[in-house]
Motif scaffolding. Structure first.
Motif, short mmCIF file in Angstrom:
data_model
loop_
_atom_site.label_atom_id
_atom_site.label_comp_id
_atom_site.label_asym_id
_atom_site.label_seq_id
_atom_site.Cartn_x
_atom_site.Cartn_y
_atom_site.Cartn_z
N LYS A 183 4.55 -0.83 3.88
CA LYS A 183 4.82 -1.24 2.49
C LYS A 183 5.24 -2.70 2.43
O LYS A 183 4.84 -3.45 1.53
N LYS B 15 3.27 -5.81 0.54
CA LYS B 15 3.97 -6.67 -0.41
C LYS B 15 3.86 -8.13 0.01
O LYS B 15 3.67 -9.03 -0.82
N LYS C 107 -4.38 -4.50 -0.04
CA LYS C 107 -4.13 -3.09 -0.33
C LYS C 107 -5.17 -2.14 0.26
O LYS C 107 -5.31 -1.01 -0.19
N THR D 293 0.58 8.66 -0.54
CA THR D 293 1.17 7.48 -1.20
C THR D 293 0.11 6.54 -1.78
O THR D 293 0.46 5.52 -2.38
N GLU D 294 -1.15 6.88 -1.62
CA GLU D 294 -2.23 6.02 -2.15
C GLU D 294 -2.07 5.75 -3.65
O GLU D 294 -2.09 4.59 -4.08
N TYR E 100 1.29 3.75 -4.67
CA TYR E 100 1.32 2.31 -4.36
C TYR E 100 -0.01 1.60 -4.64
O TYR E 100 -0.15 0.42 -4.37
N ARG E 101 -0.99 2.38 -5.10
CA ARG E 101 -2.31 1.83 -5.44
C ARG E 101 -2.96 1.09 -4.28
O ARG E 101 -3.46 -0.02 -4.42
N TRP E 102 -2.91 1.74 -3.12
CA TRP E 102 -3.64 1.20 -1.98
C TRP E 102 -4.73 2.19 -1.58
O TRP E 102 -4.74 3.33 -2.02
#
Length: 342
Positions: free
Chosen positions: A261, A265, A270, A291-292, A295-297
């Protein structure tokens, strides 16, 4: 060059698996792996025994790879091999064999960085394999390495963070050993973790600046915890094995995810690709996928076959180097320490 079919014979011998593969351009025709069982009774890889086993395995493994691919050695365009990093004795077997075969066939020799190959394994053309776009972040996690790498192109990579001591694979295996589980213990920790409560026993996460990792403190913390609890209850491990494994795995995954993460950042990248033997861990795969959306990855996970040490990943790098005419000389030597970008 683009219309020509290029056949690469790849050889991987960095640790205790002898592997040979044949690629036709970016497609795998065969990928044979001979695993050494002898190390199980010692609770870890014994370098001298590993190199001897490679000597016994390499000829039949290469022969099998060629047979499965239905390719004659005279059709080969080049020989790719793992130059490093790894165990020197093991690397020497593969390096020497590759050099001799390339010389005998009068074809190019191509050296490959083992860790770079774990990252570029994503570019093997195969069903269900979706390669990440550049730039992407690679989380390479194995028995010997833990790294976050910024990948801007096939051969433009920068290590943003790495372990300062034990690798994540060591953390799993040594924790398993503390629990009395057989080697290799990492997959067993994963197996039992799926049946336990990940928050049953809290372990302290080490504080490390930047994007670097440290797992030695966690390993020591687990050892002291088990010693303390078994002193109070000799059956503590037996009665709580699933919860202990789940708690260990949860803590390790939290350490990896925290750093990932932070790297996202810091870089703004991403697209996340994982590689290395520990990327086969179900908990890590699940955590990344879950968590995709949050966190939009976008996560890229290789097939299990390309997670552990294998020659197909060496072959894809060999192909990419071949089309760039990036060949090695016959005086090339194995390198136990071989950093990405070196």
């Amino acid at each position: 060059m683009k219309n020509k079919t290029i056949y690469i014979l790849a050889i991987e011998s960095s640790c205790d698996d002898t592997s040979a593969a044949v690629l036709s351009n970016k497609k795998k025709l065969s990928n044979v792996v001979a695993t050494q069982k002898i190390h199980e009774e010692y609770g870890g890889v014994v370098p001298e025994l590993a190199s001897r086993a490679h000597q016994q395995n390499i000829v039949p493994v290469v022969h099998q790879a060629l047979s499965k691919a239905n390719i004659d050695k005279k059709q080969l365009s080049a020989i790719a091999f793992t130059r490093g990093p790894g165990l020197m004795g093991s690397l020497l077997v593969g390096t020497s064999f590759a050099k001799s075969l390339a010389m005998g066939l009068s074809i190019p020799l191509i050296e490959v960085n083992h860790m770079q190959a774990h990252i570029l394994a994503h570019f093997i053309e195969e069903n269900e394999m979706n390669p990440p776009p550049f730039p992407f972040l690679a989380l390479t996690i194995s028995g010997g390495h833990t790294q976050i790498v910024l990948v801007e192109d096939f051969f433009k990579m920068e290590i943003l963070g790495e372990t300062l001591d034990d690798a994540v694979g060591e953390a799993f295996d040594k924790s398993a050993k503390i629990l009395g589980l057989p080697y290799p213990g990492g997959p067993l920790v994963d197996k039992y973790a799926q049946l336990g409560n990940p928050k049953a026993f809290p372990f302290t996460k080490p504080r490390v600046d930047g994007l670097n990792f440290s797992f030695s403190g966690l390993k020591t913390g687990i050892l002291y915890f088990i010693q303390r609890e078994t002193k109070k209850n000799p059956d503590f491990i037996k009665e709580n094995l699933n919860d202990i494994c789940a708690s260990i795995q949860y803590t390790i995954i939290e350490i990896l995810m925290d750093k990932l993460k932070k790297a996202i950042k810091q870089t703004g990248v991403k697209h996340i690709a994982i590689g290395g033997g520990v990327s086969a861990n179900s908990g890590i795969r699940k955590a990344l996928l879950e968590t995709e959306n949050m966190y939009r990855w976008k996560t890229y996970i290789p097939k299990f076959e390309y997670c552990t040490d294998n020659a197909a990943m060496i072959g894809i790098v060999g192909y990419l180097k071949y089309i760039s005419s990036d060949f090695s000389e016959q005086d090339v030597t194995a390198k136990a320490r071989y950093t990405i970008g070196a």
